[in-house]
Structures are given as C-alpha cells and as structure tokens.
Design a protein around this motif. Structure first.
Motif, PDB file in Angstrom:
ATOM      1  N   SER A   1       9.078  13.729  19.411  1.00  0.00           N
ATOM      2  CA  SER A   1       9.945  14.717  18.741  1.00  0.00           C
ATOM      3  C   SER A   1       9.567  14.916  17.272  1.00  0.00           C
ATOM      4  N   THR A   2       8.895  13.961  16.656  1.00  0.00           N
ATOM      5  CA  THR A   2       8.521  14.101  15.248  1.00  0.00           C
ATOM      6  C   THR A   2       7.201  14.843  15.056  1.00  0.00           C
ATOM      7  N   LEU A   3       6.478  15.117  16.133  1.00  0.00           N
ATOM      8  CA  LEU A   3       5.201  15.824  16.035  1.00  0.00           C
ATOM      9  C   LEU A   3       5.451  17.307  15.797  1.00  0.00           C
ATOM     10  N   LYS A   4       4.782  17.885  14.824  1.00  0.00           N
ATOM     11  CA  LYS A   4       5.002  19.286  14.455  1.00  0.00           C
ATOM     12  C   LYS A   4       4.023  20.244  15.139  1.00  0.00           C
ATOM     13  N   ASN A   5       2.809  19.785  15.440  1.00  0.00           N
ATOM     14  CA  ASN A   5       1.788  20.639  16.027  1.00  0.00           C
ATOM     15  C   ASN A   5       2.156  20.953  17.480  1.00  0.00           C
ATOM     16  N   ARG A   6       2.466  22.215  17.751  1.00  0.00           N
ATOM     17  CA  ARG A   6       2.955  22.623  19.067  1.00  0.00           C
ATOM     18  C   ARG A   6       1.901  22.454  20.154  1.00  0.00           C
ATOM     19  N   LYS A   7       0.653  22.778  19.846  1.00  0.00           N
ATOM     20  CA  LYS A   7      -0.406  22.677  20.855  1.00  0.00           C
ATOM     21  C   LYS A   7      -0.677  21.223  21.224  1.00  0.00           C
ATOM     22  N   GLU A   8      -0.710  20.366  20.227  1.00  0.00           N
ATOM     23  CA  GLU A   8      -0.941  18.955  20.510  1.00  0.00           C
ATOM     24  C   GLU A   8       0.248  18.334  21.232  1.00  0.00           C
TER      25      GLU A   8
ATOM     26  N   GLY B   1       0.797  -1.222   0.000  1.00  0.00           N
ATOM     27  CA  GLY B   1       0.000   0.000   0.000  1.00  0.00           C
ATOM     28  C   GLY B   1       0.825   1.266   0.000  1.00  0.00           C
ATOM     29  N   THR B   2       0.184   2.345  -0.416  1.00  0.00           N
ATOM     30  CA  THR B   2       0.804   3.660  -0.406  1.00  0.00           C
ATOM     31  C   THR B   2       0.658   4.280   0.982  1.00  0.00           C
ATOM     32  N   TYR B   3       1.212   5.470   1.118  1.00  0.00           N
ATOM     33  CA  TYR B   3       1.087   6.197   2.381  1.00  0.00           C
ATOM     34  C   TYR B   3      -0.374   6.419   2.726  1.00  0.00           C
ATOM     35  N   LYS B   4      -1.145   6.890   1.762  1.00  0.00           N
ATOM     36  CA  LYS B   4      -2.552   7.205   1.995  1.00  0.00           C
ATOM     37  C   LYS B   4      -3.345   5.954   2.381  1.00  0.00           C
ATOM     38  N   GLN B   5      -3.095   4.842   1.724  1.00  0.00           N
ATOM     39  CA  GLN B   5      -3.806   3.607   2.057  1.00  0.00           C
ATOM     40  C   GLN B   5      -3.451   3.136   3.460  1.00  0.00           C
ATOM     41  N   ASN B   6      -2.178   3.207   3.817  1.00  0.00           N
ATOM     42  CA  ASN B   6      -1.765   2.813   5.163  1.00  0.00           C
ATOM     43  C   ASN B   6      -2.333   3.761   6.209  1.00  0.00           C
ATOM     44  N   PHE B   7      -2.351   5.060   5.896  1.00  0.00           N
ATOM     45  CA  PHE B   7      -2.905   6.027   6.840  1.00  0.00           C
ATOM     46  C   PHE B   7      -4.395   5.781   7.050  1.00  0.00           C
TER      47      PHE B   7
ATOM     48  N   ARG C   1       5.522  13.782   5.103  1.00  0.00           N
ATOM     49  CA  ARG C   1       4.193  13.873   5.703  1.00  0.00           C
ATOM     50  C   ARG C   1       4.251  13.424   7.155  1.00  0.00           C
ATOM     51  N   VAL C   2       3.593  14.200   7.998  1.00  0.00           N
ATOM     52  CA  VAL C   2       3.579  13.860   9.415  1.00  0.00           C
ATOM     53  C   VAL C   2       2.148  13.786   9.952  1.00  0.00           C
ATOM     54  N   LYS C   3       1.201  13.622   9.070  1.00  0.00           N
ATOM     55  CA  LYS C   3      -0.203  13.561   9.453  1.00  0.00           C
ATOM     56  C   LYS C   3      -0.495  12.356  10.353  1.00  0.00           C
ATOM     57  N   HIS C   4       0.274  11.318  10.223  1.00  0.00           N
ATOM     58  CA  HIS C   4       0.052  10.078  10.961  1.00  0.00           C
ATOM     59  C   HIS C   4       0.689  10.071  12.353  1.00  0.00           C
ATOM     60  N   VAL C   5       1.504  11.052  12.661  1.00  0.00           N
ATOM     61  CA  VAL C   5       2.284  11.013  13.895  1.00  0.00           C
ATOM     62  C   VAL C   5       1.390  11.163  15.130  1.00  0.00           C
ATOM     63  N   ALA C   6       0.451  12.097  15.101  1.00  0.00           N
ATOM     64  CA  ALA C   6      -0.413  12.303  16.272  1.00  0.00           C
ATOM     65  C   ALA C   6      -1.254  11.065  16.588  1.00  0.00           C
TER      66      ALA C   6
END
Length: 163
Positions: free
Chosen positions: A100-107, A40-46, A75-80
């Motif tokens: 450390s790989t999470l980009k969203n500061r509030k989360e 699968g691709t990134y999107k399918q796995n996500f 892409r870091v959409k899957h990290v949270a």
C-alpha cells in the motif's frame, strides 16, 4: 604538448579502453553496517540496503530498508526494493502489507500479479530467486501483451466509429 606526449596519452587511453572494458555499476560498501543503521541518514541506509539487495542478502537489505521507512515518510524510493526483498526472502505477508505504500502504479500491478502467483503455490514454500525471476518475466510479458491488445482493440474501435 609535443607529438610524443600525444602518442603516450593516446596509447594509455587506448590500452585502458581495450584491456579494461567498462562494466555495469557495482555497489561497493565501505564501513560498518551497524553504525549506518544506528546513526546513518536516509541516503546512507538506502545505499547500504541497495548494496545488500544487489548482493542477494535479503535479510540485511530488509533491515536497512525498514530503517529508511523509520527515518522518513516523504521519500518512498526504498519501498520497491523492500517489497522485492520480502518476496525473495519468502515473507509474502510482509510484502502484501507493504504494497500500500508503493506509489508506482505499474510496479504495484506487477508485484500484485507476482504475489498472486507465488502465494497460490503455498505460503510455507519459499521459492528460489530463479523461479521468482521467471515468474516476474512471465508477468511482465503478460502485461506487455495485454497493453498491446488493448491498444489494437481501441484503434480498431475508433476506426469503425461513425454513421
């Protein structure tokens, strides 16, 4: 169209709206997860990981989100969801190392507070989802009140500024 067709169309739409109300989004998975994780691709796995995440099957969700990490660095959409899956699964050390790989500061701030509270209870004790959700709600409330107090204090300081 004549009036009879308008009436039938209205009746069908009205019947559908009344007897089949709109529900929240539901994830539906069709296919073989083994094929998705291998080819699968990134999107399918996500999407597959999100399916298992919403079904509260954290082990499978972690497996697919880790595969997303292997497939891309941009892409870091899957990290949270990966970190939350680690927390719900009771793998707090993995959650801390992934933070450390999470980009969203509030989360990231919310997750740090939750991890601090959860790990202080004991690393070997796995908490239930309901207890973790209560901790999350408490921490969100603390963050909200702190922000409101800081805003109120800054407004007060600005008003009293001057000779």
């Amino acid at each position: 169209m004549n009036y009879k067709n308008y009436f039938i169309t209205f009746f069908v739409l009205f019947h559908t709206a009344v007897f089949y109300p709109a529900y929240a989004q539901e994830y539906i998975f069709v296919g073989d997860p083994a094929i998705v994780i291998e080819e699968g691709t990134y999107k399918q796995n996500f999407n597959t990981g999100m399916y298992f995440y919403h079904k509260h099957q954290w082990e499978f969700a972690i497996e697919f989100f880790v595969r997303c990490s292997e497939l891309t660095r941009k892409r870091v959409k899957h990290v949270a969801p990966l970190i939350w899956s680690y927390i719900y699964e009771g793998e707090y050390s993995q959650a801390i190392s992934s933070l450390s790989t999470l980009k969203n500061r509030k989360e990231k701030q919310l997750i740090r507070l939750v991890l601090k509270d959860v790990t202080s209870m004991g690393k070997k004790k796995k908490l239930s989802k309901n207890k973790i959700d209560r901790i999350i709600a408490d921490k969100k409330d603390i963050i909200k009140r702190t922000r409101a107090n800081l805003i109120a204090m800054s407004k007060h300081e600005i008003i009293d500024y001057g000779p």
